[in-house]
Design a protein around this motif. Structure first.
Motif, PDB file in Angstrom:
ATOM      1  N   ARG A   6       0.846  -1.195   0.000  1.00 29.23           N
ATOM      2  CA  ARG A   6       0.000   0.000   0.000  1.00 29.23           C
ATOM      3  C   ARG A   6       0.880   1.244   0.000  1.00 29.23           C
ATOM      4  N   GLY A   7       0.508   2.228  -0.836  1.00 33.48           N
ATOM      5  CA  GLY A   7       1.295   3.453  -0.950  1.00 33.48           C
ATOM      6  C   GLY A   7       2.164   3.446  -2.202  1.00 33.48           C
ATOM      7  N   ASP A   8       2.419   2.229  -2.751  1.00 30.45           N
ATOM      8  CA  ASP A   8       3.225   2.149  -3.973  1.00 30.45           C
ATOM      9  C   ASP A   8       2.411   2.591  -5.190  1.00 30.45           C
ATOM     10  N   GLY A   9       3.104   2.885  -6.266  1.00 30.72           N
ATOM     11  CA  GLY A   9       2.425   3.265  -7.498  1.00 30.72           C
ATOM     12  C   GLY A   9       3.236   2.852  -8.701  1.00 30.72           C
ATOM     13  N   GLY A  10       2.677   3.069  -9.900  1.00 32.69           N
ATOM     14  CA  GLY A  10       3.423   2.792 -11.122  1.00 32.69           C
ATOM     15  C   GLY A  10       2.816   1.682 -11.948  1.00 32.69           C
ATOM     16  N   PRO A  11       3.492   1.347 -13.052  1.00 36.81           N
ATOM     17  CA  PRO A  11       2.950   0.367 -14.007  1.00 36.81           C
ATOM     18  C   PRO A  11       2.764  -1.029 -13.404  1.00 36.81           C
ATOM     19  N   ALA A  12       3.664  -1.453 -12.495  1.00 37.10           N
ATOM     20  CA  ALA A  12       3.532  -2.788 -11.897  1.00 37.10           C
ATOM     21  C   ALA A  12       2.249  -2.858 -11.072  1.00 37.10           C
ATOM     22  N   VAL A  13       1.953  -1.778 -10.361  1.00 37.87           N
ATOM     23  CA  VAL A  13       0.718  -1.716  -9.571  1.00 37.87           C
ATOM     24  C   VAL A  13      -0.494  -1.752 -10.510  1.00 37.87           C
ATOM     25  N   ALA A  14      -0.411  -0.997 -11.599  1.00 44.15           N
ATOM     26  CA  ALA A  14      -1.525  -0.953 -12.555  1.00 44.15           C
ATOM     27  C   ALA A  14      -1.815  -2.341 -13.117  1.00 44.15           C
ATOM     28  N   GLU A  15      -0.762  -3.102 -13.368  1.00 43.20           N
ATOM     29  CA  GLU A  15      -0.933  -4.456 -13.917  1.00 43.20           C
ATOM     30  C   GLU A  15      -1.675  -5.340 -12.916  1.00 43.20           C
ATOM     31  N   VAL A  16      -1.248  -5.297 -11.658  1.00 42.54           N
ATOM     32  CA  VAL A  16      -1.895  -6.116 -10.628  1.00 42.54           C
ATOM     33  C   VAL A  16      -3.348  -5.675 -10.431  1.00 42.54           C
ATOM     34  N   ARG A  17      -3.563  -4.346 -10.442  1.00 44.20           N
ATOM     35  CA  ARG A  17      -4.933  -3.821 -10.293  1.00 44.20           C
ATOM     36  C   ARG A  17      -5.848  -4.380 -11.366  1.00 44.20           C
ATOM     37  N   SER A  18      -5.358  -4.377 -12.599  1.00 38.00           N
ATOM     38  CA  SER A  18      -6.222  -4.833 -13.689  1.00 38.00           C
ATOM     39  C   SER A  18      -6.488  -6.333 -13.575  1.00 38.00           C
ATOM     40  N   THR A  19      -5.501  -7.093 -13.054  1.00 35.58           N
ATOM     41  CA  THR A  19      -5.737  -8.531 -12.830  1.00 35.58           C
ATOM     42  C   THR A  19      -6.806  -8.723 -11.763  1.00 35.58           C
ATOM     43  N   LEU A  20      -6.701  -7.980 -10.655  1.00 34.46           N
ATOM     44  CA  LEU A  20      -7.690  -8.094  -9.572  1.00 34.46           C
ATOM     45  C   LEU A  20      -9.085  -7.715 -10.083  1.00 34.46           C
ATOM     46  N   ALA A  21      -9.139  -6.693 -10.959  1.00 39.33           N
ATOM     47  CA  ALA A  21     -10.420  -6.277 -11.528  1.00 39.33           C
ATOM     48  C   ALA A  21     -10.988  -7.379 -12.421  1.00 39.33           C
ATOM     49  N   ALA A  22     -10.090  -8.007 -13.223  1.00 37.76           N
ATOM     50  CA  ALA A  22     -10.535  -9.083 -14.119  1.00 37.76           C
ATOM     51  C   ALA A  22     -11.062 -10.271 -13.318  1.00 37.76           C
ATOM     52  N   LEU A  23     -10.552 -10.447 -12.106  1.00 37.99           N
ATOM     53  CA  LEU A  23     -11.001 -11.553 -11.256  1.00 37.99           C
ATOM     54  C   LEU A  23     -12.249 -11.173 -10.457  1.00 37.99           C
ATOM     55  N   GLY A  24     -12.728  -9.930 -10.659  1.00 37.59           N
ATOM     56  CA  GLY A  24     -13.944  -9.487  -9.991  1.00 37.59           C
ATOM     57  C   GLY A  24     -13.746  -9.119  -8.529  1.00 37.59           C
ATOM     58  N   LEU A  25     -12.491  -8.899  -8.141  1.00 36.97           N
ATOM     59  CA  LEU A  25     -12.210  -8.589  -6.736  1.00 36.97           C
ATOM     60  C   LEU A  25     -12.133  -7.085  -6.473  1.00 36.97           C
ATOM     61  N   LEU A  26     -12.128  -6.312  -7.556  1.00 42.49           N
ATOM     62  CA  LEU A  26     -11.930  -4.870  -7.431  1.00 42.49           C
ATOM     63  C   LEU A  26     -12.690  -4.226  -8.586  1.00 42.49           C
ATOM     64  N   PRO A  27     -13.411  -3.110  -8.346  1.00 37.63           N
ATOM     65  CA  PRO A  27     -14.063  -2.454  -9.477  1.00 37.63           C
ATOM     66  C   PRO A  27     -13.007  -1.886 -10.420  1.00 37.63           C
ATOM     67  N   PRO A  28     -13.302  -1.784 -11.714  1.00 35.39           N
ATOM     68  CA  PRO A  28     -12.313  -1.239 -12.655  1.00 35.39           C
ATOM     69  C   PRO A  28     -11.875   0.162 -12.211  1.00 35.39           C
ATOM     70  N   ALA A  29     -10.589   0.480 -12.439  1.00 36.62           N
ATOM     71  CA  ALA A  29     -10.049   1.768 -11.990  1.00 36.62           C
ATOM     72  C   ALA A  29     -10.758   2.931 -12.671  1.00 36.62           C
ATOM     73  N   GLN A  30     -10.968   4.011 -11.904  1.00 35.22           N
ATOM     74  CA  GLN A  30     -11.568   5.248 -12.446  1.00 35.22           C
ATOM     75  C   GLN A  30     -10.427   6.142 -12.914  1.00 35.22           C
ATOM     76  N   GLY A  31     -10.058   6.014 -14.166  1.00 38.44           N
ATOM     77  CA  GLY A  31      -9.051   6.914 -14.709  1.00 38.44           C
ATOM     78  C   GLY A  31      -7.622   6.448 -14.450  1.00 38.44           C
ATOM     79  N   VAL A  32      -6.704   7.129 -15.091  1.00 36.22           N
ATOM     80  CA  VAL A  32      -5.288   6.752 -15.068  1.00 36.22           C
ATOM     81  C   VAL A  32      -4.697   6.880 -13.671  1.00 36.22           C
ATOM     82  N   LEU A  33      -5.112   7.931 -12.951  1.00 37.46           N
ATOM     83  CA  LEU A  33      -4.532   8.197 -11.644  1.00 37.46           C
ATOM     84  C   LEU A  33      -4.762   7.018 -10.705  1.00 37.46           C
ATOM     85  N   GLU A  34      -6.043   6.577 -10.614  1.00 36.42           N
ATOM     86  CA  GLU A  34      -6.354   5.483  -9.698  1.00 36.42           C
ATOM     87  C   GLU A  34      -5.711   4.171 -10.146  1.00 36.42           C
TER      88      GLU A  34
END
Ligand SMILES: [Zn+2]
Length: 381
Positions: A6-34
């Motif tokens: 928590r607190g980290d950012g960047g492309p590696a985080v974005a990749e994991v976020r999109s995987t979690l979203a694809a697995l239905g564990l997280l709503p899709p990110a709202q915009g580039v910042l999130e």
């Protein structure tokens, strides 16, 4: 790779976020910042994912969680699967394939998500029986056939039943049984370390005490590491597989932020969707019973997990977390060599009970190491 938190950012985080979203564990990110932010919501999703997968729920993206996330993105039919000797394919699609083959009565090995030689052999047998091209590759034709067939029998997991049958057939004697004792951590990795008391040293010492007793009863005891080594979990599992072990016992201590957490817990192979090692469960239950009764440690129960040592080993495997070094009572007990002797005896008796499978049953805690030796001698006559 770098551990993400928590607190980290960047492309590696974005990749994991999109995987979690694809697995239905997280709503899709709202915009580039999130999309590039490891926030509280993402940490919660990571914890949920870790819990579902039987991983340590620390909310961090380390190598094990990262690998599990990558595995989770694969669904059967999404890519061809085959046995790659040098770099075996892993993923949820492999688990589905293995479970499907097992349901159909083909021994694909433990459904561990690793496409190995046994999975390939089972797949070839399936392809032969169903008139498909026998290439050992799970491509579109094979996937279609697997989807069309209804399982012959549900609930019977041939590979896990076979594990049980092998133990039953090997008989109640301990002589000749090959046990791999796996003391956790080692070398530079001390494991849990509190006030100069190190998990790696304690478990090494316990392993030696256990080894001595096992050898005395005629078992062959092998240690998975030397006093100053710390092999990877996968290498320890491979060592046990190559040794043709009958049983693997991993020895660890636990830690907790709360100084009140204490007790002993055991873990065997099991997944949320029903693949389960019955013998692992039996072994873990017996160890819990004996240790709770003999040592006075709190009984924290036996639980299914998919940790590497439980998942990648071919024989019955149990990991025991003996006491919390972060708890004053547990740490004091474990620091006493006489206490570690009691633990070693309890484990040997539990192993003996596993092979007796209910025969000659004596009440928990009353069966002594001397009884085990006497029983072995009587059988030898
Ligand atoms: Zn440990």
């Amino acid at each position: 790779m770098r551990v993400l938190r928590r607190g980290d950012g960047g492309p590696a985080v974005a990749e994991v976020r999109s995987t979690l979203a694809a697995l239905g564990l997280l709503p899709p990110a709202q915009g580039v910042l999130e999309s590039g932010q490891f926030d509280q919501g993402m940490e919660n999703a990571v914890r949920t994912f870790q819990q579902q997968r039987g991983l340590i729920t620390d909310g961090l993206i380390g190598p094990a969680t990262y690998r599990a996330l990558r595995d989770a993105t694969h669904q059967l039919g999404g890519r061809p699967l085959a046995y790659m000797v040098s770099a075996p394919i892993t993923g949820d699609d492999v688990v589905t394939l293995q479970e499907r083959l097992l349901e159909l009565g083909y021994d694909a090995g433990r459904p561990n998500g690793v496409f190995g030689a046994q999975t390939e052999a089972a797949l070839r047998n399936f392809q032969r029986d169903y008139g498909l091209t026998i290439d050992g590759i799970c491509g579109p034709e094979t996937v279609r056939a697997l989807r069309q067939l209804s399982p012959r029998a549900r609930g019977g997991r041939p590979v896990l039943l076979r594990e049980q049958e092998r133990v039953r057939r090997s008989g109640p004697r301990l002589r000749g049984k090959r046990i791999v004792i796996d003391p956790g951590h080692g070398g530079a990795d001390l494991g849990v370390s509190v006030r100069g008391v190190n998990e790696s040293d304690l478990m090494w010492d316990l392993a030696r005490r256990l080894e001595g007793r096992m050898v005395a009863t005629g078992m062959e005891a092998l240690l998975s590491r030397g006093p100053d080594q710390c092999p990877e979990e996968a290498d320890r599992a491979q060592f046990a597989n190559e040794a043709g072990a009958d049983l693997v016992l991993s020895l660890h201590c636990d830690a907790n932020r709360s100084p009140y957490a204490q007790g002993v817990a055991s873990f065997h192979f099991g997944t949320g969707n029903g693949a389960w090692s019955t013998l692992g469960e039996a072994m873990a239950g017996l160890i819990q019973r004996e240790l709770a009764m003999r040592t006075g440690l709190r009984d924290c129960g036996a639980h299914p997990k998919t940790w590497e040592m439980l998942r990648l080993t071919r024989c019955t495997a149990v990991r025991i977390e003996i006491g919390y070094l972060t708890n004053d009572d547990d740490r004091r007990r474990l620091s006493d060599p006489a206490f570690r002797d009691i633990v070693a005896e309890g484990i040997v008796v539990a192993v003996k009970r596993l092979y007796l499978l209910g025969e000659n049953d004596q009440p928990t805690g009353s069966f002594t190491f001397a009884d085990v030796l006497a029983h072995e001698l009587a059988k030898a006559e």
